[in-house]
Write a protein that holds these residues in place. Sequence first.
Motif, PDB file in Angstrom:
ATOM      1  N   SER A 133      -1.242  -8.496 -47.539  1.00 44.61           N
ATOM      2  CA  SER A 133       0.071  -7.852 -47.678  1.00 44.61           C
ATOM      3  C   SER A 133       0.955  -8.265 -46.508  1.00 44.61           C
ATOM      4  O   SER A 133       0.471  -8.428 -45.379  1.00 44.61           O
ATOM      5  N   GLU A 134       2.231  -8.409 -46.771  1.00 43.63           N
ATOM      6  CA  GLU A 134       3.148  -8.760 -45.673  1.00 43.63           C
ATOM      7  C   GLU A 134       3.131  -7.707 -44.580  1.00 43.63           C
ATOM      8  O   GLU A 134       3.307  -8.014 -43.397  1.00 43.63           O
ATOM      9  N   ARG A 135       2.912  -6.456 -44.980  1.00 43.82           N
ATOM     10  CA  ARG A 135       2.941  -5.374 -43.997  1.00 43.82           C
ATOM     11  C   ARG A 135       1.631  -5.251 -43.226  1.00 43.82           C
ATOM     12  O   ARG A 135       1.536  -4.451 -42.300  1.00 43.82           O
ATOM     13  N   GLY A 136       0.618  -6.036 -43.625  1.00 46.24           N
ATOM     14  CA  GLY A 136      -0.676  -5.867 -42.997  1.00 46.24           C
ATOM     15  C   GLY A 136      -1.123  -7.038 -42.154  1.00 46.24           C
ATOM     16  O   GLY A 136      -2.321  -7.193 -41.895  1.00 46.24           O
ATOM     17  N   THR A 137      -0.183  -7.861 -41.683  1.00 54.90           N
ATOM     18  CA  THR A 137      -0.552  -9.070 -40.932  1.00 54.90           C
ATOM     19  C   THR A 137      -1.366  -8.754 -39.695  1.00 54.90           C
ATOM     20  O   THR A 137      -2.268  -9.505 -39.323  1.00 54.90           O
ATOM     21  N   LYS A 138      -1.094  -7.637 -39.074  1.00 54.80           N
ATOM     22  CA  LYS A 138      -1.795  -7.260 -37.840  1.00 54.80           C
ATOM     23  C   LYS A 138      -2.733  -6.070 -38.065  1.00 54.80           C
ATOM     24  O   LYS A 138      -2.919  -5.242 -37.155  1.00 54.80           O
ATOM     25  N   ALA A 139      -3.317  -5.978 -39.254  1.00 57.12           N
ATOM     26  CA  ALA A 139      -4.206  -4.848 -39.537  1.00 57.12           C
ATOM     27  C   ALA A 139      -5.502  -5.341 -40.177  1.00 57.12           C
ATOM     28  O   ALA A 139      -5.542  -6.376 -40.836  1.00 57.12           O
ATOM     29  N   ILE A 474     -11.603   2.961 -42.228  1.00 61.80           N
ATOM     30  CA  ILE A 474     -11.082   3.020 -40.859  1.00 61.80           C
ATOM     31  C   ILE A 474     -10.224   1.777 -40.636  1.00 61.80           C
ATOM     32  O   ILE A 474     -10.681   0.648 -40.855  1.00 61.80           O
ATOM     33  N   VAL A 475      -9.001   1.980 -40.229  1.00 61.94           N
ATOM     34  CA  VAL A 475      -8.033   0.893 -40.078  1.00 61.94           C
ATOM     35  C   VAL A 475      -7.751   0.646 -38.600  1.00 61.94           C
ATOM     36  O   VAL A 475      -7.512   1.584 -37.831  1.00 61.94           O
ATOM     37  N   LEU A 476      -7.793  -0.614 -38.221  1.00 54.61           N
ATOM     38  CA  LEU A 476      -7.382  -1.030 -36.878  1.00 54.61           C
ATOM     39  C   LEU A 476      -6.056  -1.775 -37.009  1.00 54.61           C
ATOM     40  O   LEU A 476      -5.968  -2.811 -37.665  1.00 54.61           O
ATOM     41  N   GLN A 477      -5.022  -1.215 -36.379  1.00 54.66           N
ATOM     42  CA  GLN A 477      -3.708  -1.844 -36.448  1.00 54.66           C
ATOM     43  C   GLN A 477      -3.343  -2.367 -35.060  1.00 54.66           C
ATOM     44  O   GLN A 477      -3.206  -1.603 -34.099  1.00 54.66           O
ATOM     45  N   LEU A 478      -3.214  -3.686 -34.958  1.00 60.35           N
ATOM     46  CA  LEU A 478      -2.941  -4.329 -33.669  1.00 60.35           C
ATOM     47  C   LEU A 478      -1.433  -4.307 -33.381  1.00 60.35           C
ATOM     48  O   LEU A 478      -0.621  -4.250 -34.321  1.00 60.35           O
ATOM     49  N   PRO A 479      -1.086  -4.375 -32.113  1.00 56.67           N
ATOM     50  CA  PRO A 479       0.347  -4.435 -31.778  1.00 56.67           C
ATOM     51  C   PRO A 479       1.022  -5.662 -32.403  1.00 56.67           C
ATOM     52  O   PRO A 479       0.441  -6.761 -32.437  1.00 56.67           O
ATOM     53  N   ILE A 480       2.196  -5.475 -32.927  1.00 56.85           N
ATOM     54  CA  ILE A 480       2.903  -6.530 -33.646  1.00 56.85           C
ATOM     55  C   ILE A 480       3.219  -7.726 -32.745  1.00 56.85           C
ATOM     56  O   ILE A 480       3.234  -8.866 -33.160  1.00 56.85           O
ATOM     57  N   ASN A 481       3.470  -7.473 -31.421  1.00 56.19           N
ATOM     58  CA  ASN A 481       3.882  -8.547 -30.532  1.00 56.19           C
ATOM     59  C   ASN A 481       2.717  -9.411 -30.056  1.00 56.19           C
ATOM     60  O   ASN A 481       2.927 -10.321 -29.252  1.00 56.19           O
ATOM     61  N   GLU A 482       1.509  -9.134 -30.462  1.00 60.67           N
ATOM     62  CA  GLU A 482       0.368  -9.967 -30.022  1.00 60.67           C
ATOM     63  C   GLU A 482       0.194 -11.154 -30.947  1.00 60.67           C
ATOM     64  O   GLU A 482       0.489 -11.093 -32.125  1.00 60.67           O
TER      65      GLU A 482
END
Length: 482
Positions: A133-139, A474-482
Motif C-alpha cells: 500500500s502507498e500508505r504502508g511504505t514504512k510499516a 502487531i504493527v511496526l511503523q518506522l519514521p517516514i524520514n528514515e
Amino acid sequence: MIKTTVKKAHPYINGEWVETNRESVLIKSPYSGEVVGEQVLATPEDVENALASAYASKKQIANIPSHERGKILKRAASLLEQGKERFAELISLELGKPLKNTLDEVSRSIETLELSGEEAKRLTGETLPGDASERGTKAIASTFRVPVGVVAAITPFNAPLNLVCHKVGPAFAAGNSVILKPAPQTALIATELLKLLLEAGLPKNAINMVLGGVEIGQQVVKDDRINVISFTGGVVAARNICELANMKKVLLELGGNASTIVHEDADLKRAATLCARTGFSNSGQSCISVQRIYVHQSIIPTFTDLLKEEVLKLKIGDPSLPDTDVGCLVDENAAKRVMNWINESIQLGVTVVCGGKQHGATVEPTILLNPPKHSKVVCQEVFGPIVSIIPYETIEEAIAETNDSSFGLQTGLFTNKMDLAYKVAHSLEVGGVVINGTSNFRLDHWPYGGVKNSGIGREGPRYAIEDMTETKMIVLQLPINE
C-alpha cells in the motif's frame, strides 16, 4: 468377560472433585442392565464456580510455554497407551460398544493427544510488509496466534473418549482454559480421562468438568465468560446453543444421513464388505455411518446378495467379548426408536433383506431395499444399525439424490473410473468424499466436518486450534524520514 467394578463420576470444579451433598444417578450397562457406576450431578452453583474458575485462570494457562503444553499432552498419550485395555473395557461397559471398536477408539485417542501436543509447537504467524500500500511504505506487520480464552467442550456419547480428546487436546494446546460437559450417558469415561490428564501434569485450573443434563449445558453456553463453544451432537441441540450463545464463536460437528455410491464398475465384494463393516460398527451410532447406499440398478441383485452375506457374518452379542462385532445401542429407548423407523418403512412397502428385530437395547443389523425417499430411514439421521439400498440409473441421479438432503457430512464412492470419481467428488455437497471407501472413514489429523446441517468448522487438532485461537497483529511503523 469384563469384571464389573462400580465407579463414580464426579464434577471437577476449581481444582477439586465434587463428591458430597449432590444429587446422583445410577449408571447402568445398556447391554446387561447391571449397575456399573454412579454419576454425581453438578448444581447451578457448581457451574457458576466452574465458569469463574475457568475465566480466572485463562491468562495463567495462556502463559504456559508451548513446549510445556506439548509435553503434557504427549505424557497423557503415553499414559493412555499404558491403560489402553482398561479404558477400552470401560467404554464397552458404559456404552455397549464392542471391545474391538473401543480398542480402536483408544488407539485413535492416543493419536489425537499426540497430534495435539505436536500442534502446540506450531502456533505460527507471518510477516506482512506494508509497502503493498502507498500508505504502508514504512510499516511492517507480524501476526500471532493467541488463545481465545475459555473453551466450552460439549461432547456426545458415541465416541466418548476420542471426541473429548478432540476438544480438550486442541484447546489446551492452544493455551485455553476448558470447561468440559460430557454426555450424561458416558460420564465415567470422561472422569477417568480427566484423572489421566491431571496425572500427566495438566494444571488443576486448566480444566473444569460439569456433569448433568441440558440445563447444565445451557448455563455454560449462554455465559459471556465463554469465548468458543465446541459442540458435537444433534441439530436440535445445536440450534438451541446458537440461540443462547450470543456473541461467541460456535463450532458444530453435527450429524448426517451419509450416502455411499456403488457404481456399476465397482469392486462389489470390496464395497459390500466395507459397507457391512462400517454400516454397523457401534450399532450405526456414528455421524458418518453408512446409511444410504445408492447402487447402480444393473448390479442391485448381486450387491444385495453380497451385502447380506457379509452382514450375516457379523457376530451380535456381549460387547465385552473380543469377537463381538455388534453390541447394543446406548439405551432401550434408542432401540425402540430405530424399530419404529423400520416398521414405518415396512408400512411404506420396503423389503427387509435381513435383520429388523429388537432384543433389549440391541437391534439386529438391518438391510432395507428401496425405501421411499420421504421415509425417515432415508431423509433423517438413523443413528442405528440400518442401511438402505437404493437403485439409481445414472451417476447424475446418484449425485442429485445424495445432495437432496439437509445434511452434508461425508460420502463414499466406489468406482474404478478416476475421471468419474473426480467429477462426482466435485459435485457432491459434503465436507468429505472417500473414493473406493465408505462414508465412514476418518483419520484424526485430517480436517473433519460438514456443510449444511452437518455443522460449522472442522475437527482435527490443527484445524480445531485455528478456531480456538485469534489472530493478533502487531504493527511496526518506522519514521517516514528514515
